[in-house]
Design an enzyme around this catalytic site. Structure first.
Site, short mmCIF file in Angstrom:
data_model
loop_
_atom_site.label_atom_id
_atom_site.label_comp_id
_atom_site.label_asym_id
_atom_site.label_seq_id
_atom_site.Cartn_x
_atom_site.Cartn_y
_atom_site.Cartn_z
N HIS A 18 1.10 -1.40 -0.38
CA HIS A 18 0.37 0.34 0.22
C HIS A 18 0.79 1.10 0.01
O HIS A 18 0.42 2.17 -0.45
CB HIS A 18 -0.75 -0.03 1.18
CG HIS A 18 0.07 0.30 2.73
ND1 HIS A 18 -0.48 -0.78 3.29
CD2 HIS A 18 0.30 1.60 3.41
CE1 HIS A 18 0.49 -0.39 4.66
NE2 HIS A 18 0.16 1.35 4.54
N ASP B 298 0.35 -7.36 1.40
CA ASP B 298 0.37 -6.03 1.61
C ASP B 298 1.88 -6.00 2.23
O ASP B 298 3.28 -5.00 2.43
CB ASP B 298 0.42 -5.62 3.06
CG ASP B 298 -0.05 -4.64 3.00
OD1 ASP B 298 -0.09 -3.51 1.78
OD2 ASP B 298 0.26 -3.59 4.46
N SER C 110 4.31 2.97 7.63
CA SER C 110 4.32 1.40 6.82
C SER C 110 5.65 1.20 5.82
O SER C 110 5.95 1.60 5.36
CB SER C 110 3.01 1.62 6.19
OG SER C 110 2.18 1.84 6.48
#
Length: 315
Positions: free
Chosen positions: A61, A91, A167
């Site tokens: 992402h 992910d 992230s």
């Protein structure tokens, strides 16, 4: 009791030992942590170098559908990188950055993790570059749903603070090994964040390097979770109350070719209970591609073993 108390180190010594563990791990891994930006698309996240030739791990992402990204290292050097592959189901994405890198972050063995051990998150939260937060491994073996709807298994829960921008950054042990890839936080909750386990990331990286994508098994069905009648459970020799009912079977797919039909109930695969659709998805891993797999099937006529040979899933 007094003697035992006298042998305990003072509080400042304990604090120094903890601080030293965290600082040493950050000194080892921190130089390999990168800021990742999509070129021309905006947004940023974190990543970390795993090989001196410029292999960088981050989140799917973070890169999205971008083909090129900008990779910035702690020394201020900025390089362009191309996305080698991405796996929305976990992910995880892999980037090849230009040039050679001196500092790398080794992936550890997440199977050796224990609840309560130190967990250190390094990344670029909210634009504050190369921030360090520390906590503990709160839980192991969690599952969380990816953007594709598929469950990511073996997820690490930690209370190390994560914010947007963390992230793709590493979750690090006190031994200075990457034990996870920071991937998500729960908005509104305090002290609950998640990382994809390093062993899962390692598998995804290997698949991308070898095949350009992650291979998964496919048998050509859609299914729903359903209650499993007690008599059917006894006949199929499983101890669960639920299973999966086939809602549709793709024509000429592996399941159809094996004789599976709409309405069939799969109670187990290779003797392992299938309690729901999530179990079914988890079991259809790359190792089953091309390998005969026995499905315990419940029908009105009784219970039978049906051999299905999964193929590689496209896309």
């Amino acid at each position: 009791m007094a003697l035992a108390a006298e042998k305990l180190p003072p509080d400042d010594a304990l604090l120094d030992a903890y601080s030293a563990s965290v600082a040493d791990a950050v000194d080892r891994i921190g130089p390999a942590v990168c800021r990742i930006e999509r070129i021309g698309a905006g947004g940023h996240g974190s990543g970390f170098v795993i090989a001196q030739d410029g292999l960088v791990v981050t989140n799917f992402h973070v890169v999205g559908d971008a083909r090129a990204v900008r990779v910035t290292t702690p020394d201020g050097a900025t390089r362009e990188g191309r996305v080698l592959g991405r796996d929305p189901d976990t992910d995880i994405a892999l980037v090849r950055a230009d040039g050679n890198f001196t500092d790398v972050a080794p992936l550890g063995d997440s199977k050796r993790l224990r609840r309560g051990q130190i967990a250190i998150a390094i990344g670029n939260p909210l634009g504050f570059e190369w921030t360090v937060t520390a906590g503990v491994v709160s839980a192991l073996g969690r599952s969380m749903r990816a953007s594709t709807g598929r469950l990511i298994d073996d997820v690490i829960q930690t209370d190390a603070a994560l914010n947007p921008g963390n992230s793709g950054g590493p979750l690090v042990s006190s031994a200075g090994e990457v034990i996870g890839v920071n991937t998500a936080m729960i908005h509104g909750a305090q002290g609950i964040a998640f990382a994809v386990a390093s062993n899962t990331a390692n598998f995804v990286i290997s698949e991308i390097i070898r095949f350009g994508r992650v291979r998964r098994a496919f048998i050509g069905i859609s299914a729903d979770t359903t209650n499993l009648p007690r008599r059917a459970a006894l006949l199929s020799q499983v101890t669960t109350n639920t299973a999966v009912r086939l809602r549709s079977v793709e024509k000429n797919g592996p399941a159809a070719m094996a004789g599976l039909k709409e309405g069939d109930i799969i109670a187990a695969i290779d003797g392992r209970p299938v309690t729901g659709v999530d179990d079914l998805v988890r079991m259809l891993v790359a190792e089953r591609i091309g390998r005969e797999t026995l499905c315990t099937v419940v029908r009105r006529t009784g219970v039978s073993q049906v051999a299905v040979t999964p193929v590689a899933r496209n896309g």
